[in-house]
Design an enzyme around this catalytic site. Sequence first.
Site, PDB file in Angstrom:
ATOM      1  N   TYR A  51       0.874  -1.281  -0.100  1.00  0.00           N
ATOM      2  CA  TYR A  51       0.240   0.379   0.073  1.00  0.00           C
ATOM      3  C   TYR A  51       0.866   1.430   0.347  1.00  0.00           C
ATOM      4  CZ  TYR A  51      -4.883  -1.353   0.525  1.00  0.00           C
ATOM      5  OH  TYR A  51      -6.196  -1.208  -0.422  1.00  0.00           O
ATOM      6  N   GLU A  53      -0.372   4.900  -0.277  1.00  0.00           N
ATOM      7  CA  GLU A  53      -1.292   5.573  -0.840  1.00  0.00           C
ATOM      8  C   GLU A  53       0.138   7.010  -0.774  1.00  0.00           C
ATOM      9  OE1 GLU A  53      -2.574   3.427   1.182  1.00  0.00           O
ATOM     10  OE2 GLU A  53      -4.711   3.543   1.052  1.00  0.00           O
ATOM     11  N   ASP A 196      -6.962  14.021 -24.476  1.00  0.00           N
ATOM     12  CA  ASP A 196      -6.814  12.535 -24.388  1.00  0.00           C
ATOM     13  C   ASP A 196      -6.092  11.908 -25.526  1.00  0.00           C
ATOM     14  OD1 ASP A 196      -7.341   9.480 -24.214  1.00  0.00           O
ATOM     15  OD2 ASP A 196      -9.881   9.850 -23.578  1.00  0.00           O
ATOM     16  N   THR A 222      -4.381   6.368 -20.829  1.00  0.00           N
ATOM     17  CA  THR A 222      -3.701   4.607 -21.542  1.00  0.00           C
ATOM     18  C   THR A 222      -2.928   4.728 -21.255  1.00  0.00           C
ATOM     19  OG1 THR A 222      -5.282   4.046 -23.300  1.00  0.00           O
ATOM     20  CG2 THR A 222      -6.711   4.001 -20.995  1.00  0.00           C
ATOM     21  N   LYS A 225      -2.152   0.387 -25.268  1.00  0.00           N
ATOM     22  CA  LYS A 225      -2.613   0.848 -26.218  1.00  0.00           C
ATOM     23  C   LYS A 225      -1.450   0.721 -27.227  1.00  0.00           C
ATOM     24  CE  LYS A 225      -6.992   2.612 -25.265  1.00  0.00           C
ATOM     25  NZ  LYS A 225      -7.466   3.041 -23.882  1.00  0.00           N
ATOM     26  N   ARG A 231      -2.165  -2.694 -18.269  1.00  0.00           N
ATOM     27  CA  ARG A 231      -3.124  -1.652 -18.354  1.00  0.00           C
ATOM     28  C   ARG A 231      -2.879  -0.123 -17.357  1.00  0.00           C
ATOM     29  NH1 ARG A 231      -6.267  -4.284 -21.509  1.00  0.00           N
ATOM     30  NH2 ARG A 231      -8.277  -2.718 -21.637  1.00  0.00           N
TER      31      ARG A 231
HETATM   32  N1  DSN Z   1     -12.014   0.345 -25.105  1.00  0.00           N
HETATM   33  C1  DSN Z   1     -10.848   1.726 -25.067  1.00  0.00           C
HETATM   34  C2  DSN Z   1     -11.819   1.624 -26.972  1.00  0.00           C
HETATM   35  O1  DSN Z   1     -11.630   0.554 -27.406  1.00  0.00           O
HETATM   36  O2  DSN Z   1     -10.999   2.986 -27.695  1.00  0.00           O
HETATM   37  C3  DSN Z   1     -10.884   2.762 -24.714  1.00  0.00           C
HETATM   38  O3  DSN Z   1     -12.601   3.003 -24.016  1.00  0.00           O
END
Ligand code: DSN
Length: 411
Positions: A51, A53, A196, A222, A225, A231
């Site tokens: 943990y 925090e 984003d 994120t 990707k 993730r």
């Molecule tokens: N699930 C991702 C996408 O497919 O773009 C982001 O929401």
Amino acid sequence: MKNLKREDLKVYRIIKNEEKRQEEGLEMIASENYVSRAVLEALGNVFTNKYSEGYPGHRYYGGQEFADAVESLAIKRAKKLFGAEHVNVQPLSGAPANMIAYSAVLKPGDKVLGMDLSHGGHLTHGHPVTFSAKIYNFVRYKTGADGKINYRELEKMAIQEKPKLILAGFSAYTRQLDYRKFQTIAKKVGAITMIDIAHIAGLIAGKAIENPVPYFDIITTTTHKTLRGPRGGMIMCKKKFATAIDKAVFPGFQGGPHINTIAALAVALGEAQKNDFRKYARQILKNAKVLEQELKKYGFKIMFGGTDNHMLLLDVFGSKGVSGREAEIALDKIGISVNKNVIPDDKRKPLDPSGIRIGVSAITTRKMKEKEIRKIADWINRAIENYRDSRKLTKIREEVKTLCRLFPLYR
Ligand code: DSN
């Protein structure tokens, strides 16, 4: 996984089956990728016991020497890679990162100008079904007749609506954004800018497309990707928003950060600094272009007029009379994973829309190039045109497996 195999054969078998599915199929969901073995190893480690925090040097629990070291390393690498003034690596994923960023700079009822979902935006950019849409007042811009964002219209909307925040970024839009125009428009109306970059973070890190970080106040992403990490999520921002963002992450929204994920992120950010990753990012763009050209030849209507990134949005219903759902099922049967997707102002429902979205970042990780893409385009076309013919689909499935064997994943 010898311990897992001994302790819990059921879970072990499920994981092995998923491994086989990934090995024997082509992952073409635009938001997915295959991480390296090093990232996988860093993800499964003893930091999951910890943990932490707070932030490096300012934690609420003891025993933080190494948690501090790994989080600081991830931050340092992210700052260097993206040229960011401030980075927070604790967001658990993209949706929370966006919610956190809104909460850091907006009050309930404040107005946000974001991209419409069916025109390529994302649910968390203000779709009425989301929690953030209940708190903030989202207005949405769309693409124009040529399929691209019409910046004159965007400016008119901004002047009329006077949003507190202008949001750029997408999950299905395939063209390069004009970062400067967002900046100029926001300046004119006194809005904060946010982008984003979840889908394109790897293309930016690999210097295949322009970096938006210098132009925006807040950048969310994120990490799994095109960036090819575990993730997770990340928020970057200008120094003046640093305290607000950090407080919004913790204690505003989250508790203890997932330090094991942050360790794996540090590894992925290290990989993204290498020359190989730059080659990878450039190859993604080449592969996507070839896929666009091939699918056009087969008569597919490509939304937004084509692609400048790693993905394509096809109007399969308009091109072939096959719905997005039917196309997704047909492609699943041949071992190619894609997702059904709405197209701009789709007349069909989200669960059975007109389109499919296809991405090439994962298959590019497998080292597939133009030659393989041509084959894949042919399979996609044949599967969609013969979506009711199980015999033909089974035959293509075997061809897909043969190709996959030539490009092993984790062996
Ligand atoms: N699930 C991702 C996408 O497919 O773009 C982001 O929401």
